[in-house]
Scaffold this active site. Structure first.
Site, PDB file in Angstrom:
ATOM      1  N   GLU A   1       2.468 -11.622  11.308  1.00 57.26           N
ATOM      2  CA  GLU A   1       3.660 -10.917  10.843  1.00 57.26           C
ATOM      3  C   GLU A   1       4.227 -10.219  12.072  1.00 57.26           C
ATOM      4  OE1 GLU A   1       3.632  -8.873   7.119  1.00 57.26           O
ATOM      5  OE2 GLU A   1       5.071  -7.392   7.839  1.00 57.26           O
TER       6      GLU A   1
ATOM      7  N   ARG B   1       3.417  14.289  -7.237  1.00 57.06           N
ATOM      8  CA  ARG B   1       3.180  15.133  -8.398  1.00 57.06           C
ATOM      9  C   ARG B   1       1.704  15.175  -8.810  1.00 57.06           C
ATOM     10  NH1 ARG B   1       7.245  17.181 -11.898  1.00 57.06           N
ATOM     11  NH2 ARG B   1       8.619  18.129 -10.382  1.00 57.06           N
TER      12      ARG B   1
ATOM     13  N   ASP C   1       4.246   0.513  -1.605  1.00 61.28           N
ATOM     14  CA  ASP C   1       3.522   1.732  -1.216  1.00 61.28           C
ATOM     15  C   ASP C   1       4.252   3.008  -1.634  1.00 61.28           C
ATOM     16  OD1 ASP C   1       1.553   0.288   0.030  1.00 61.28           O
ATOM     17  OD2 ASP C   1       2.368   0.526   2.048  1.00 61.28           O
ATOM     18  N   HIS C   2       5.587   2.977  -1.493  1.00 60.98           N
ATOM     19  CA  HIS C   2       6.311   4.229  -1.731  1.00 60.98           C
ATOM     20  C   HIS C   2       6.533   4.550  -3.206  1.00 60.98           C
ATOM     21  CE1 HIS C   2       6.268   4.989   2.397  1.00 60.98           C
ATOM     22  NE2 HIS C   2       6.899   3.867   2.685  1.00 60.98           N
TER      23      HIS C   2
ATOM     24  N   GLU D   1      -2.635  -4.907   3.084  1.00 58.16           N
ATOM     25  CA  GLU D   1      -2.653  -4.528   4.506  1.00 58.16           C
ATOM     26  C   GLU D   1      -3.819  -3.589   4.742  1.00 58.16           C
ATOM     27  OE1 GLU D   1       1.043  -2.690   5.414  1.00 58.16           O
ATOM     28  OE2 GLU D   1       2.183  -4.507   5.095  1.00 58.16           O
TER      29      GLU D   1
ATOM     30  N   GLY E   1       9.641  -2.785   2.470  1.00 60.09           N
ATOM     31  CA  GLY E   1       9.191  -1.727   1.570  1.00 60.09           C
ATOM     32  C   GLY E   1      10.138  -0.564   1.460  1.00 60.09           C
ATOM     33  N   HIS E   2      10.168   0.261   2.490  1.00 60.81           N
ATOM     34  CA  HIS E   2      10.881   1.534   2.415  1.00 60.81           C
ATOM     35  C   HIS E   2      12.343   1.375   2.006  1.00 60.81           C
ATOM     36  CE1 HIS E   2      12.738   5.280   3.897  1.00 60.81           C
ATOM     37  NE2 HIS E   2      11.605   5.806   3.468  1.00 60.81           N
TER      38      HIS E   2
ATOM     39  N   THR F   1       4.454   5.923   9.957  1.00 57.11           N
ATOM     40  CA  THR F   1       4.330   4.552   9.469  1.00 57.11           C
ATOM     41  C   THR F   1       3.728   3.711  10.613  1.00 57.11           C
ATOM     42  OG1 THR F   1       5.551   2.680   8.538  1.00 57.11           O
ATOM     43  CG2 THR F   1       6.738   4.009  10.141  1.00 57.11           C
ATOM     44  N   THR F   2       3.449   2.425  10.353  1.00 58.35           N
ATOM     45  CA  THR F   2       2.805   1.584  11.367  1.00 58.35           C
ATOM     46  C   THR F   2       3.755   1.400  12.557  1.00 58.35           C
ATOM     47  OG1 THR F   2       1.898   0.455   9.450  1.00 58.35           O
ATOM     48  CG2 THR F   2       1.403  -0.501  11.595  1.00 58.35           C
TER      49      THR F   2
ATOM     50  N   ARG G   1      -2.899   7.812   1.746  1.00 59.59           N
ATOM     51  CA  ARG G   1      -1.728   8.649   1.486  1.00 59.59           C
ATOM     52  C   ARG G   1      -0.797   8.083   0.414  1.00 59.59           C
ATOM     53  NH1 ARG G   1       1.470   7.686   7.087  1.00 59.59           N
ATOM     54  NH2 ARG G   1      -0.449   8.524   7.898  1.00 59.59           N
ATOM     55  N   HIS G   2      -0.862   6.773   0.189  1.00 57.04           N
ATOM     56  CA  HIS G   2      -0.070   6.241  -0.933  1.00 57.04           C
ATOM     57  C   HIS G   2      -0.957   5.424  -1.877  1.00 57.04           C
ATOM     58  CE1 HIS G   2       0.462   3.300   2.254  1.00 57.04           C
ATOM     59  NE2 HIS G   2       1.377   4.002   2.863  1.00 57.04           N
TER      60      HIS G   2
ATOM     61  N   HIS H   1      -0.602  -1.251   1.160  1.00 55.12           N
ATOM     62  CA  HIS H   1      -1.358  -0.869   2.359  1.00 55.12           C
ATOM     63  C   HIS H   1      -2.374   0.191   1.957  1.00 55.12           C
ATOM     64  CE1 HIS H   1      -1.038   0.575   6.858  1.00 55.12           C
ATOM     65  NE2 HIS H   1      -2.276   0.361   6.478  1.00 55.12           N
TER      66      HIS H   1
ATOM     67  N   ASN I   1       6.979  -4.470  -0.639  1.00 58.09           N
ATOM     68  CA  ASN I   1       5.939  -3.461  -0.384  1.00 58.09           C
ATOM     69  C   ASN I   1       6.189  -2.272  -1.318  1.00 58.09           C
ATOM     70  OD1 ASN I   1       4.760  -1.048   0.713  1.00 58.09           O
ATOM     71  ND2 ASN I   1       4.377  -2.130   2.608  1.00 58.09           N
TER      72      ASN I   1
ATOM     73  N   HIS J   1       8.951  -4.727   8.787  1.00 54.94           N
ATOM     74  CA  HIS J   1       9.021  -3.337   9.227  1.00 54.94           C
ATOM     75  C   HIS J   1      10.446  -2.908   9.541  1.00 54.94           C
ATOM     76  CE1 HIS J   1       7.832   0.595  10.525  1.00 54.94           C
ATOM     77  NE2 HIS J   1       6.674   0.327   9.945  1.00 54.94           N
TER      78      HIS J   1
ATOM     79  N   ARG K   1      -4.329   2.621   3.211  1.00 50.55           N
ATOM     80  CA  ARG K   1      -4.505   3.368   4.470  1.00 50.55           C
ATOM     81  C   ARG K   1      -5.799   4.160   4.445  1.00 50.55           C
ATOM     82  NH1 ARG K   1       0.476   3.826   7.718  1.00 50.55           N
ATOM     83  NH2 ARG K   1      -0.830   5.071   9.069  1.00 50.55           N
TER      84      ARG K   1
END
Ligand code: PXP
Length: 239
Positions: free
Chosen positions: A151, A18, A9-10, A70, A214-215, A100-101, A49-50, A43, A7, A192, A45
């Site tokens: 999932e 920035r 996203d981050h 997602e 992901g994270h 987060t979810t 946001r990402h 994802h 993932n 997750h 969203r």
């Protein structure tokens, strides 16, 4: 063979901090695939946001990437996703104020709506997955409403391990759900909050075919680099 979905996203979170173009999520998607990711998760969203629409469009346009998009059940997001046409879809619950979810879908209350959404993606031959809590009733409902995959939300399990608490009951829930889902023809994924330790424990459940992480990957890569982190996770899930 178990698969690793990365993932990214981050990567977009860092870029957005920035308001510029670096680091580019598209470049990250191509890079992680080269380093062994079996699929890329993003994802889209509702608050963007990402990952943003243009990121999703560009990433999904690269045919060699297996992209798992997602999405929530929001009508506009579903419409966008149908246009973007990823290879895979994972329907997740979404709450604006969450970091987060936080949990799996409430399938019982949203059965009709989710069934309709699944049908739309199936018509386009897009594999659909539902992000659910490890509950037997949710596995049965997933089958009833036509999901290809589930999932399992591993957030609670991962937190028990991180806080060194007893995790055997939650592990058993995940295992029982994985066995039942496989028996009734639903492919099982997990995701997750996962890190090396929790992934290693779950990798012993043979029914889990895909891990979406992901994270931890992005955070750990700050110290050890994406190449090494992906390599280590691939080794863990193979054993
Ligand atoms: N799977 C799903 C369905 C998710 O919503 C998320 C978080 O966006 C993940 C996996 C990845 O979770 P984490 O970033 O904690 O590894």
């Amino acid at each position: 063979m178990k698969r690793l979905g990365v993932n990214i996203d981050h990567v977009a979170t860092v870029r957005n901090a920035r308001g510029e173009v670096h680091p580019d999520p598209l470049k990250a998607a191509i890079f992680v695939k080269k380093k062994g990711a079996d699929s890329i998760t993003i994802h889209l969203r509702e608050d963007r946001r990402h990952i943003r629409d243009l990121d999703a469009k560009k990433i999904c346009s690269i045919k060699k990437l297996n992209v798992n998009l997602e999405i929530s059940t929001n009508n506009n997001i579903v419409k966008n996703a149908l246009k973007i046409k990823p290879k895979y879809i994972c329907i997740v619950p979404e709450n604006r104020s969450e970091i987060t979810t936080e949990g799996g879908l409430n399938l019982l209350d949203n059965k009709k709506k989710i069934k309709k959404i699944i049908l739309k993606f199936k018509k386009k031959k897009i594999r659909t997955s539902l992000f659910i809590n490890p509950k037997i009733k949710d596995i049965k409902l997933s089958k009833e409403i036509g999901a290809d995959c589930v999932e399992i939300h591993t957030g609670h399990f991962a937190n028990l391990i991180k806080s060194k608490k007893k995790f055997s009951n939650e592990l058993m829930n995940i295992k029982k759900c994985s066995i039942l889902a496989t028996k009734i023809g639903i492919e099982v994924h997990a995701g997750h909050g996962l890190d090396y330790k929790s992934t290693k424990i779950l990798s012993k459940i043979k029914e889990i075919k895909e891990f979406n992480i992901g994270h931890f990957i992005i955070g750990e890569s700050i110290f050890f680099g994406l190449t090494n982190v992906i390599k280590k996770l691939k080794k863990i899930i193979k054993n």
